[in-house]
Design a protein around this motif. Sequence first.
Motif, short mmCIF file in Angstrom:
data_model
loop_
_atom_site.label_atom_id
_atom_site.label_comp_id
_atom_site.label_asym_id
_atom_site.label_seq_id
_atom_site.Cartn_x
_atom_site.Cartn_y
_atom_site.Cartn_z
N GLU A 139 0.82 -1.21 0.00
CA GLU A 139 0.00 0.00 0.00
C GLU A 139 0.85 1.26 0.00
O GLU A 139 0.47 2.28 -0.57
CB GLU A 139 -0.93 0.00 1.22
CG GLU A 139 -1.92 -1.16 1.22
CD GLU A 139 -2.79 -1.17 2.45
OE1 GLU A 139 -2.59 -0.31 3.33
OE2 GLU A 139 -3.68 -2.04 2.55
N ASP A 140 2.01 1.19 0.67
CA ASP A 140 2.89 2.35 0.76
C ASP A 140 4.34 1.86 0.67
O ASP A 140 4.86 1.29 1.62
CB ASP A 140 2.66 3.10 2.07
CG ASP A 140 3.48 4.39 2.16
OD1 ASP A 140 4.28 4.65 1.24
OD2 ASP A 140 3.33 5.11 3.16
N LYS A 141 4.97 2.07 -0.47
CA LYS A 141 6.33 1.58 -0.69
C LYS A 141 7.35 2.20 0.26
O LYS A 141 8.44 1.67 0.45
CB LYS A 141 6.75 1.86 -2.14
CG LYS A 141 5.90 1.15 -3.19
CD LYS A 141 6.03 -0.36 -3.08
CE LYS A 141 5.21 -1.06 -4.17
NZ LYS A 141 5.30 -2.54 -4.06
N ARG A 142 6.99 3.33 0.87
CA ARG A 142 7.93 3.99 1.78
C ARG A 142 7.96 3.31 3.15
O ARG A 142 8.91 3.49 3.91
CB ARG A 142 7.54 5.46 1.95
CG ARG A 142 7.68 6.30 0.68
CD ARG A 142 7.06 7.66 0.86
NE ARG A 142 5.62 7.56 1.15
CZ ARG A 142 4.83 8.61 1.41
NH1 ARG A 142 5.35 9.83 1.43
NH2 ARG A 142 3.54 8.43 1.65
N SER A 143 6.93 2.57 3.48
CA SER A 143 6.88 1.90 4.78
C SER A 143 7.23 0.43 4.63
O SER A 143 7.11 -0.15 3.55
CB SER A 143 5.48 2.03 5.39
OG SER A 143 4.51 1.40 4.58
#
Length: 222
Positions: A139-143
């Motif tokens: 859902e969020d590549k940064r996390s």
Amino acid sequence: MNYNLVIEILKITEEFELDTTKKNASIDDFIKWIAQNKYKEDISEPDWEGKENGRSPESIINTLIISMNRYAKFYSKSILQGSDFASQEDFIYLINLKALGSMSKMQLIKKNLQDKATGIQIINRLLKNEWIEQKSSTEDKRSHLIQITTKGKEYLELSMQKIRKATNIVAGDLDYQEKMQLIYLLDKLDKFHNKIYFENQTTEDLLENVTNKYLKNDQNKT
């Protein structure tokens, strides 16, 4: 035949059917419902240490909960013996990941009710042993999410026999109905304290705020 007993059972069954929301309730659901709604009504007030000197129920509840935590840690030492686990938190973290699936570092730490610094130390230790791994969130590549590895599952399984023995011992000689009642009461207490715990209130005003907000009666007991 004891028809009075049959009539009483039918009455209780009718109460259960009116109260439950399950369409296909099982006998286990019925037993659990009885433990939560009927069994507790028949419990007479027990004796406890210091009661005759005015010791309150709240005081002995706190003492017994603390004692149970110490007993559990005492038995967990046998699980750690001869293993690569550094603490009981190591296998508890792995059990949570195996049972609940991947989650963020903070979700895992909060699940175990620990501060961030302590939780990160445990996670780093598990990463070093290659029992868990990090992966990018879809859902969020940064996390990043933490998940148990195949190696972690295999090592956990090697200790599961000891872990199951320890958990069985902690539950003691309670019968099924008593276990269901205890689960109900502990779960109720957990829900009460969990929401307060994650409000992150300052320790200075914590006791006063919780008493005023969550406890209906004045708790001036020792």
